[in-house]
Design a protein around this motif. Structure first.
Motif, short mmCIF file in Angstrom:
data_model
loop_
_atom_site.label_atom_id
_atom_site.label_comp_id
_atom_site.label_asym_id
_atom_site.label_seq_id
_atom_site.Cartn_x
_atom_site.Cartn_y
_atom_site.Cartn_z
N ILE A 389 0.76 -1.35 0.07
CA ILE A 389 -0.19 0.35 -0.30
C ILE A 389 1.06 1.38 0.19
O ILE A 389 0.25 2.07 -1.14
N ALA A 390 2.41 1.23 0.51
CA ALA A 390 2.79 2.08 0.78
C ALA A 390 2.94 2.70 -0.70
O ALA A 390 3.57 3.81 -1.41
N LYS A 391 3.43 2.39 -1.57
CA LYS A 391 3.63 2.36 -2.86
C LYS A 391 2.20 3.00 -4.11
O LYS A 391 2.90 4.28 -4.16
N THR A 392 1.52 2.68 -3.30
CA THR A 392 0.14 3.59 -3.56
C THR A 392 0.29 5.10 -3.39
O THR A 392 -0.11 5.96 -3.60
N VAL A 393 0.17 4.93 -2.23
CA VAL A 393 0.94 6.04 -0.79
C VAL A 393 1.43 7.12 -1.52
O VAL A 393 1.92 8.14 -2.10
N PHE A 394 3.10 6.54 -1.92
CA PHE A 394 3.74 6.94 -2.68
C PHE A 394 3.67 7.62 -3.96
O PHE A 394 3.23 8.96 -4.26
N GLU A 395 2.48 6.81 -4.62
CA GLU A 395 2.20 7.34 -5.98
C GLU A 395 1.22 9.02 -5.75
O GLU A 395 1.96 9.70 -6.38
#
Ligand code: ADP
Ligand code: MG
Ligand code: ZN
Length: 478
Positions: A389-395
């Motif tokens: 999910i962190a990758k989504t948050v990053f984007e």
């Protein structure tokens, strides 16, 4: 490559300094302005105009000298190097000859065969650049003197390098240092960092140096390597055919990958060097040197070591992160906010550098600041969100500039750690996949990955994967 000969390379590098004004007058050094719009009687070479030394140039020379382990001369002399060329209105270039500002420096490079190796730096001196000729057609040329009098450092190495790879390792390090110091913008295409390569060969075991050719027109690391390798082969051929290498200047022709003879090489006495009577000997006090030393930034080689020792990073990570000063500063800012260096390194090298590369941006333009990145890492660390999910948050942060907490809230991305909720998803997944359940119970334990995947999917990635794993194991063995 013919193994009967040893290759010898010495490099002369011209480093264009980033001072705002020229070395001996107040004209601007800005690039790409209207021809001759940045000139005055001094840089036009009008009779009677007197040069005045730019203090910043001396300071940059001291910086470069200290960063390359050179001795800074308490007293150095400007000399006139006399030659005629239409881009040089005075008929001489102001340079330094017998007493340059820096001598006896060195840099350590990493080599494939010998490990660490020291390359000597004979001298670093200050000088002015010439103007630029614009060739209109075969009958006329124009001259633009905006570049005349732009400050340069010439860094002359000892003939210590033994292969094109060593030459490149040395150059890359020197390039990195002057850019780190902020004394040069490092742009090789625009000519801010130019290299002449002196190349000779000699039979193994021979002490005296062979005759060298000086290669010019090398404006990228790739071309430098190609030119040296071509030149070595050429010299071997000349000698094997019973000929002799002549001392000359050769131009690299990048289109054909060859070097061509340009002119015979001048000797120093051809230039009739003599001290410039218009400039006083330059005195540099110890106080000044100490003061410049105290303001030197930590250099890439020191960072490389510290990142491994202090942060426990692998050499590879330390190398990538320390190569560029702005990246190093970014990384250090992240670590100061989230003290798990390896995690920070993974995110900076992976997500940050990856996204910047993809979007063709520099780190100064990165929309995700160190604070914003550290914000994500903290939420992974306290299990608010999973790594995925962190990758989504990053984007989302990249696009909106909002912080991690805002995005997690707004998008409802908080990880489900409530065991009851996960348990019910687990029950659904087990009920929906009777065949796989049977196979798993029959011993096909690899299927655990499949079940976890199903739970993650059903929870839109929000289930805590560790808990999902645990609960699945429990339910499946019931
Ligand atoms: P010049 O201005 O005549 O080229 P410099 O002293 O400024 O002379 O630079 C000479 C460069 O050539 C130095 O980097 C030196 O190490 C290198 N060099 C000198 N002799 C040889 C040689 N025989 N083979 C390779 N490099 C050499
Ligand atoms: Mg030379
Ligand atoms: Zn001027």
């Amino acid at each position: 490559m013919n193994s009967r000969y040893e290759v010898v390379i010495g490099l002369e590098v011209h480093v264009q300094l980033t001072t705002r004004s020229k070395i001996f007058c107040g004209c601007s050094t800005a690039f790409g302005q209207l021809p001759n719009s940045q000139t005055c009687p001094v840089c036009l070479g009008l009779p009677g105009a007197l040069p005045v030394l730019n203090r910043q140039v001396v300071e940059y020379a001291i910086k470069a000298g200290l960063a390359t382990n050179s001795q800074i001369a308490p007293r150095s002399i400007f000399a006139r190097k006399n030659y005629f060329y239409p881009d040089l209105p005075k008929g001489y270039q102001i340079s330094q000859f017998e007493l340059p500002i820096c001598e006896h420096g060195w840099l350590d490079i990493e080599t494939r065969d010998l490990g660490r190796k020291r390359v000597g730096i004979t001298r670093i001196h200050m000088e002015e650049d010439a103007g630029k000729l614009l060739h209109n057609d075969s009958y006329s040329s124009a001259v633009d003197l905006n570049r005349a009098c732009t400050p340069l450092l010439e860094v002359v190495s000892e003939p210590d390098m033994r292969s094109a790879d060593e030459a490149i390792a040395y150059l890359k390090q020197l390039h990195q240092i002057v850019v780190y110091l902020g004394v040069c913008d490092g742009n090789m295409e625009e000519g801010s960092f130019r290299c002449d390569a002196n190349v000779s060969i000699r039979p193994w075991g021979q002490e005296t140096l062979g005759t060298r050719a000086e290669l010019k027109n090398l404006n990228s690391f790739r071309f430098i390597k190609q030119a040296i390798e071509y030149e070595v082969e050429r010299q071997i051929d000349v000698i094997e055919d019973g000929g002799e290498v002549v001392q000359e200047t050769r131009l690299y022709d990048a289109d054909n990958g060859i070097t061509r003879s340009m002119r015979g090489k001048e000797e120093a006495h051809d230039y009739r060097y003599f001290p410039d009577p218009d400039l006083l000997p330059l005195q540099v006090s110890d106080t000044w040197i100490d003061e410049v030393r105290s303001r030197l930034p930590e250099l890439p080689a020191a960072k490389l070591q510290r990142y491994q020792e202090e942060f426990g990073l692998p050499e590879y990570d330390a190398g990538v992160l320390s190569a560029d000063r702005a990246v190093a500063e970014y990384f250090e800012a992240v670590v100061s906010l989230f003290e798990q260096p390896k995690t920070c390194s993974n995110w900076v090298m992976g997500e940050i550098l990856g996204a910047l590369k993809e979007k063709n941006l520099t780190i100064d333009q990165c929309p995700v600041t160190p604070e914003l990145l550290a914000g994500i890492l903290k939420r992974i660390d306290d299990n608010t969100i999973s790594g995925k999910i962190a990758k989504t948050v990053f984007e989302e942060i990249w696009i909106t500039g909002k912080n991690a907490d805002q995005i997690i809230d707004e998008k409802g991305l908080k990880q489900v750690t409530d065991s009851g909720a996960i348990e019910s998803i687990v029950a659904d997944v087990i009920a929906a996949n009777p065949d796989q359940v049977a196979e798993y119970r029959g011993g096909k334990e690899k299927l655990m990955g499949f079940f976890v995947g199903q739970v993650m999917q059903a929870s839109k990635g929000k289930a805590n994967p560790g808990m999902a794993n645990q609960l699945l194991k429990k339910k499946l063995s019931e």
